[in-house]
Design a protein around this motif. Structure first.
Motif, PDB file in Angstrom:
ATOM      1  N   THR A  15      11.026   8.760   2.255  1.00 23.66           N
ATOM      2  CA  THR A  15      10.276   8.734   1.000  1.00 23.66           C
ATOM      3  C   THR A  15       9.665   7.341   0.864  1.00 23.66           C
ATOM      4  OG1 THR A  15      12.131   7.918  -0.313  1.00 23.66           O
ATOM      5  CG2 THR A  15      11.910  10.335  -0.084  1.00 23.66           C
ATOM      6  N   VAL A  16       8.794   7.183  -0.094  1.00 26.86           N
ATOM      7  CA  VAL A  16       8.172   5.879  -0.316  1.00 26.86           C
ATOM      8  C   VAL A  16       9.239   4.832  -0.631  1.00 26.86           C
ATOM      9  CG1 VAL A  16       6.640   4.563  -1.844  1.00 26.86           C
ATOM     10  CG2 VAL A  16       5.945   6.818  -1.012  1.00 26.86           C
ATOM     11  N   SER A  17      10.170   5.155  -1.507  1.00 24.98           N
ATOM     12  CA  SER A  17      11.201   4.172  -1.876  1.00 24.98           C
ATOM     13  C   SER A  17      12.099   3.849  -0.688  1.00 24.98           C
ATOM     14  CB  SER A  17      12.019   4.646  -3.071  1.00 24.98           C
ATOM     15  OG  SER A  17      12.747   5.801  -2.757  1.00 24.98           O
ATOM     16  N   GLN A  18      12.402   4.832   0.151  1.00 26.06           N
ATOM     17  CA  GLN A  18      13.209   4.569   1.341  1.00 26.06           C
ATOM     18  C   GLN A  18      12.445   3.689   2.324  1.00 26.06           C
ATOM     19  OE1 GLN A  18      13.805   8.666   2.340  1.00 26.06           O
ATOM     20  NE2 GLN A  18      15.790   8.788   1.316  1.00 26.06           N
ATOM     21  N   ALA A  19      11.160   3.936   2.500  1.00 24.04           N
ATOM     22  CA  ALA A  19      10.343   3.125   3.404  1.00 24.04           C
ATOM     23  C   ALA A  19      10.249   1.686   2.911  1.00 24.04           C
ATOM     24  CB  ALA A  19       8.959   3.731   3.561  1.00 24.04           C
ATOM     25  N   GLU A  20      10.179   1.507   1.606  1.00 26.60           N
ATOM     26  CA  GLU A  20      10.144   0.155   1.046  1.00 26.60           C
ATOM     27  C   GLU A  20      11.443  -0.589   1.340  1.00 26.60           C
ATOM     28  OE1 GLU A  20       9.221   1.088  -3.021  1.00 26.60           O
ATOM     29  OE2 GLU A  20       7.064   0.885  -2.673  1.00 26.60           O
ATOM     30  N   LYS A  21      12.580   0.091   1.162  1.00 27.54           N
ATOM     31  CA  LYS A  21      13.883  -0.529   1.444  1.00 27.54           C
ATOM     32  C   LYS A  21      14.037  -0.806   2.929  1.00 27.54           C
ATOM     33  CE  LYS A  21      16.040   1.730  -2.491  1.00 27.54           C
ATOM     34  NZ  LYS A  21      16.899   2.831  -2.926  1.00 27.54           N
TER      35      LYS A  21
ATOM     36  N   GLY B 202      12.366  -6.945   7.494  1.00 27.71           N
ATOM     37  CA  GLY B 202      11.472  -8.094   7.390  1.00 27.71           C
ATOM     38  C   GLY B 202      10.035  -7.737   7.725  1.00 27.71           C
ATOM     39  N   LEU B 203       9.674  -6.485   7.498  1.00 25.83           N
ATOM     40  CA  LEU B 203       8.320  -6.007   7.757  1.00 25.83           C
ATOM     41  C   LEU B 203       7.680  -5.572   6.448  1.00 25.83           C
ATOM     42  CD1 LEU B 203       9.183  -3.768  10.836  1.00 25.83           C
ATOM     43  CD2 LEU B 203       8.117  -6.024  10.882  1.00 25.83           C
ATOM     44  N   THR B 204       6.391  -5.336   6.481  1.00 30.73           N
ATOM     45  CA  THR B 204       5.732  -4.831   5.281  1.00 30.73           C
ATOM     46  C   THR B 204       5.861  -3.315   5.238  1.00 30.73           C
ATOM     47  OG1 THR B 204       3.569  -4.483   6.304  1.00 30.73           O
ATOM     48  CG2 THR B 204       4.020  -6.690   5.409  1.00 30.73           C
ATOM     49  N   TYR B 205       5.637  -2.768   4.079  1.00 29.69           N
ATOM     50  CA  TYR B 205       5.652  -1.320   3.899  1.00 29.69           C
ATOM     51  C   TYR B 205       4.639  -0.666   4.842  1.00 29.69           C
ATOM     52  CZ  TYR B 205       4.761   3.145   1.572  1.00 29.69           C
ATOM     53  OH  TYR B 205       4.579   4.470   1.298  1.00 29.69           O
ATOM     54  N   ASP B 206       3.440  -1.243   4.929  1.00 27.63           N
ATOM     55  CA  ASP B 206       2.414  -0.695   5.825  1.00 27.63           C
ATOM     56  C   ASP B 206       2.863  -0.709   7.274  1.00 27.63           C
ATOM     57  OD1 ASP B 206       0.674  -0.087   3.786  1.00 27.63           O
ATOM     58  OD2 ASP B 206      -0.602  -1.845   4.078  1.00 27.63           O
ATOM     59  N   ASP B 207       3.594  -1.753   7.669  1.00 25.80           N
ATOM     60  CA  ASP B 207       4.105  -1.807   9.045  1.00 25.80           C
ATOM     61  C   ASP B 207       4.995  -0.606   9.340  1.00 25.80           C
ATOM     62  OD1 ASP B 207       2.869  -4.236   9.646  1.00 25.80           O
ATOM     63  OD2 ASP B 207       4.614  -5.416   9.029  1.00 25.80           O
ATOM     64  N   ILE B 208       5.829  -0.232   8.390  1.00 24.98           N
ATOM     65  CA  ILE B 208       6.748   0.895   8.602  1.00 24.98           C
ATOM     66  C   ILE B 208       5.993   2.216   8.563  1.00 24.98           C
ATOM     67  CG2 ILE B 208       8.699   2.144   7.587  1.00 24.98           C
ATOM     68  CD1 ILE B 208       9.450  -0.445   9.084  1.00 24.98           C
ATOM     69  N   ILE B 209       5.104   2.380   7.603  1.00 28.14           N
ATOM     70  CA  ILE B 209       4.386   3.643   7.466  1.00 28.14           C
ATOM     71  C   ILE B 209       3.481   3.915   8.659  1.00 28.14           C
ATOM     72  CG2 ILE B 209       2.668   4.882   6.081  1.00 28.14           C
ATOM     73  CD1 ILE B 209       5.498   4.740   4.882  1.00 28.14           C
TER      74      ILE B 209
END
Length: 64
Positions: free
Chosen positions: A38-44, A50-57
């Motif tokens: 989920t968005v909140s899980q990706a943020e955590k 130590g990455l940005t949200y965009d890096d993970i998505i």
């Protein structure tokens, strides 16, 4: 990939699960691209690595 990002952060699936509020099995499912965060899980997850949200998505498979 997501697994590589977690491993570079020196976090086990269990620890990442605790951080994201899920089980280690859920983290394994993310890493094997069976389920999505989920968005909140990706943020955590991204903060823990130590990455940005965009890096993970937008992280491609097998690149980290």
């Amino acid at each position: 990939d997501i697994r590589g990002a977690r491993q570079l952060a020196n976090l086990t699936q269990e620890k990442m699960g605790e951080i994201c509020g899920v089980t280690a099995g859920t983290v394994a499912n993310w890493e094997n691209y069976r389920t999505e965060m989920t968005v909140s899980q990706a943020e955590k997850f991204s903060a823990a690595c130590g990455l940005t949200y965009d890096d993970i998505i937008f992280i491609p498979k097998n690149t980290v």
